[in-house]
Scaffold this motif. Structure first.
Motif, PDB file in Angstrom:
ATOM      1  N   ARG A  30       0.826  -1.213   0.000  1.00 20.46           N
ATOM      2  CA  ARG A  30       0.000   0.000   0.000  1.00 20.46           C
ATOM      3  C   ARG A  30       0.857   1.258   0.000  1.00 20.46           C
ATOM      4  O   ARG A  30       0.611   2.199  -0.766  1.00 20.46           O
ATOM      5  CB  ARG A  30      -0.929   0.004   1.219  1.00 20.46           C
ATOM      6  CG  ARG A  30      -2.068  -0.998   1.147  1.00 20.46           C
ATOM      7  CD  ARG A  30      -3.136  -0.694   2.203  1.00 20.46           C
ATOM      8  NE  ARG A  30      -2.616  -0.771   3.554  1.00 20.46           N
ATOM      9  CZ  ARG A  30      -2.619  -1.876   4.298  1.00 20.46           C
ATOM     10  NH1 ARG A  30      -3.110  -2.992   3.802  1.00 20.46           N
ATOM     11  NH2 ARG A  30      -2.132  -1.863   5.536  1.00 20.46           N
ATOM     12  N   LEU A  31       1.872   1.288   0.868  1.00 22.52           N
ATOM     13  CA  LEU A  31       2.676   2.511   0.987  1.00 22.52           C
ATOM     14  C   LEU A  31       3.609   2.700  -0.197  1.00 22.52           C
ATOM     15  O   LEU A  31       3.825   3.831  -0.649  1.00 22.52           O
ATOM     16  CB  LEU A  31       3.457   2.492   2.300  1.00 22.52           C
ATOM     17  CG  LEU A  31       2.604   2.616   3.567  1.00 22.52           C
ATOM     18  CD1 LEU A  31       3.485   2.718   4.802  1.00 22.52           C
ATOM     19  CD2 LEU A  31       1.677   3.823   3.491  1.00 22.52           C
ATOM     20  N   LYS A  34       1.531   4.171  -2.917  1.00 21.68           N
ATOM     21  CA  LYS A  34       1.163   5.574  -2.706  1.00 21.68           C
ATOM     22  C   LYS A  34       2.370   6.504  -2.762  1.00 21.68           C
ATOM     23  O   LYS A  34       2.307   7.598  -3.338  1.00 21.68           O
ATOM     24  CB  LYS A  34       0.488   5.735  -1.339  1.00 21.68           C
ATOM     25  CG  LYS A  34      -0.916   5.168  -1.246  1.00 21.68           C
ATOM     26  CD  LYS A  34      -1.469   5.429   0.158  1.00 21.68           C
ATOM     27  CE  LYS A  34      -2.866   4.870   0.317  1.00 21.68           C
ATOM     28  NZ  LYS A  34      -3.400   5.103   1.696  1.00 21.68           N
ATOM     29  N   GLN A  35       3.469   6.087  -2.126  1.00 16.18           N
ATOM     30  CA  GLN A  35       4.596   6.998  -1.905  1.00 16.18           C
ATOM     31  C   GLN A  35       5.859   6.632  -2.675  1.00 16.18           C
ATOM     32  O   GLN A  35       6.816   7.401  -2.670  1.00 16.18           O
ATOM     33  CB  GLN A  35       4.918   7.038  -0.404  1.00 16.18           C
ATOM     34  CG  GLN A  35       3.748   7.450   0.459  1.00 16.18           C
ATOM     35  CD  GLN A  35       4.017   7.303   1.952  1.00 16.18           C
ATOM     36  OE1 GLN A  35       5.159   7.099   2.365  1.00 16.18           O
ATOM     37  NE2 GLN A  35       2.977   7.404   2.765  1.00 16.18           N
ATOM     38  N   ILE A 109      -4.463  -1.724  -5.938  1.00 14.47           N
ATOM     39  CA  ILE A 109      -3.195  -1.471  -5.238  1.00 14.47           C
ATOM     40  C   ILE A 109      -2.030  -2.059  -6.019  1.00 14.47           C
ATOM     41  O   ILE A 109      -0.992  -1.410  -6.201  1.00 14.47           O
ATOM     42  CB  ILE A 109      -3.254  -2.045  -3.810  1.00 14.47           C
ATOM     43  CG1 ILE A 109      -4.290  -1.283  -2.984  1.00 14.47           C
ATOM     44  CG2 ILE A 109      -1.881  -1.945  -3.144  1.00 14.47           C
ATOM     45  CD1 ILE A 109      -4.470  -1.812  -1.578  1.00 14.47           C
ATOM     46  N   ALA A 112      -1.423   0.109  -9.072  1.00 15.88           N
ATOM     47  CA  ALA A 112      -0.718   1.344  -8.721  1.00 15.88           C
ATOM     48  C   ALA A 112       0.744   1.071  -8.387  1.00 15.88           C
ATOM     49  O   ALA A 112       1.638   1.848  -8.747  1.00 15.88           O
ATOM     50  CB  ALA A 112      -1.412   2.025  -7.541  1.00 15.88           C
ATOM     51  N   THR A 116       3.984   2.829 -10.167  1.00 19.43           N
ATOM     52  CA  THR A 116       4.913   3.616  -9.339  1.00 19.43           C
ATOM     53  C   THR A 116       6.336   3.075  -9.427  1.00 19.43           C
ATOM     54  O   THR A 116       7.293   3.835  -9.658  1.00 19.43           O
ATOM     55  CB  THR A 116       4.452   3.614  -7.880  1.00 19.43           C
ATOM     56  OG1 THR A 116       3.136   4.161  -7.791  1.00 19.43           O
ATOM     57  CG2 THR A 116       5.400   4.439  -7.021  1.00 19.43           C
ATOM     58  N   ASP A 184      -8.808   8.464 -11.118  1.00 19.23           N
ATOM     59  CA  ASP A 184      -9.506   7.791 -10.015  1.00 19.23           C
ATOM     60  C   ASP A 184     -10.624   6.897 -10.533  1.00 19.23           C
ATOM     61  O   ASP A 184     -11.705   6.834  -9.946  1.00 19.23           O
ATOM     62  CB  ASP A 184     -10.049   8.821  -9.018  1.00 19.23           C
ATOM     63  CG  ASP A 184     -10.407   8.200  -7.668  1.00 19.23           C
ATOM     64  OD1 ASP A 184      -9.855   7.130  -7.343  1.00 19.23           O
ATOM     65  OD2 ASP A 184     -11.246   8.782  -6.953  1.00 19.23           O
TER      66      ASP A 184
END
Length: 208
Positions: A30-31, A34-35, A109, A112, A116, A184
């Motif tokens: 998850r992180l 996102k990051q 997830i 993404a 990323t 989104d």
């Protein structure tokens, strides 16, 4: 000759250890999604997983170890999704690709995370960069073979280059994936892939 057996990962011999390791992997996924790898700290991942820093390091001694484990788990899940495609060959495989956008939407997830990490390692000569380069090559090779088989079977005709068609289909899927994430979900990967694959088959199929 005996075959060496790899030692189990730290903390995986007991159900509680396996559960904690799984919690770390899910939190890291998850992180990282996102990051990014650089932005997500081990401390934040440990907190997300409900562990102490020491508890996380028991399972994954370094951040790179954790990233590689997350990628390996994601790769296993991607392989399961691709198995739905690999069961077919030639034109049926290409037709099944029309639903691959829906497959990716089902795991936002992981989708993404792929975007990323591939962007972060676009030019880096690293193990992660090589992983994505190899995976893209395998994916294009699979599609190229499907176009070749469909032409040999007479299901697709015309003067087309299977490798170019495979690269274009991969590029459309990638573009839709990025747009889906940035909007989104307003831009549909599922609808886009169905429309694109249907158009390719209509363009190359024999005229009735």
């Amino acid at each position: 000759m005996t075959t060496a057996t790899a030692s189990p990962a730290p903390g995986t011999r007991q159900p509680r250890g396996r559960a904690r390791r799984a919690a770390v992997l899910e939190a890291a996924r998850r992180l990282f999604a996102k990051q990014g790898f650089k932005g997500a700290s081990l401390a934040a991942i440990a907190q997300e997983a409900g562990l102490t820093d020491a508890g996380l390091l028991y399972h994954f001694p370094t951040k790179s170890d954790l990233l590689l484990a997350v990628i390996a788990e994601g790769d296993r899940e991607q392989d399961e999704a691709l198995e739905k495609v690999r069961e077919a060959q030639g034109l049926p495989l290409l037709e099944r690709m029309a639903e691959f956008g829906a497959d990716l939407e089902a795991d936002p997830i992981l989708t993404a995370l792929d975007v990323t990490l591939s962007a972060e390692n676009l030019a880096a000569d690293s193990e992660i960069n090589r992983y994505f380069v190899d995976r893209y090559q395998r994916f294009r090779d699979m599609l190229t073979t499907a176009f070749e088989e469909a032409r040999r079977a007479g299901d697709l005709i015309g003067d087309f280059d299977p490798a170019v068609e495979a690269a274009n289909m991969t590029a459309v899927l990638d573009g839709l994936r990025l747009q889906w994430l940035l909007s989104d979900g307003a831009v549909s990967m599922a609808d886009g892939m169905r429309a694109y694959v249907g158009g390719v088959i209509a363009r190359l199929a024999p005229r009735a």
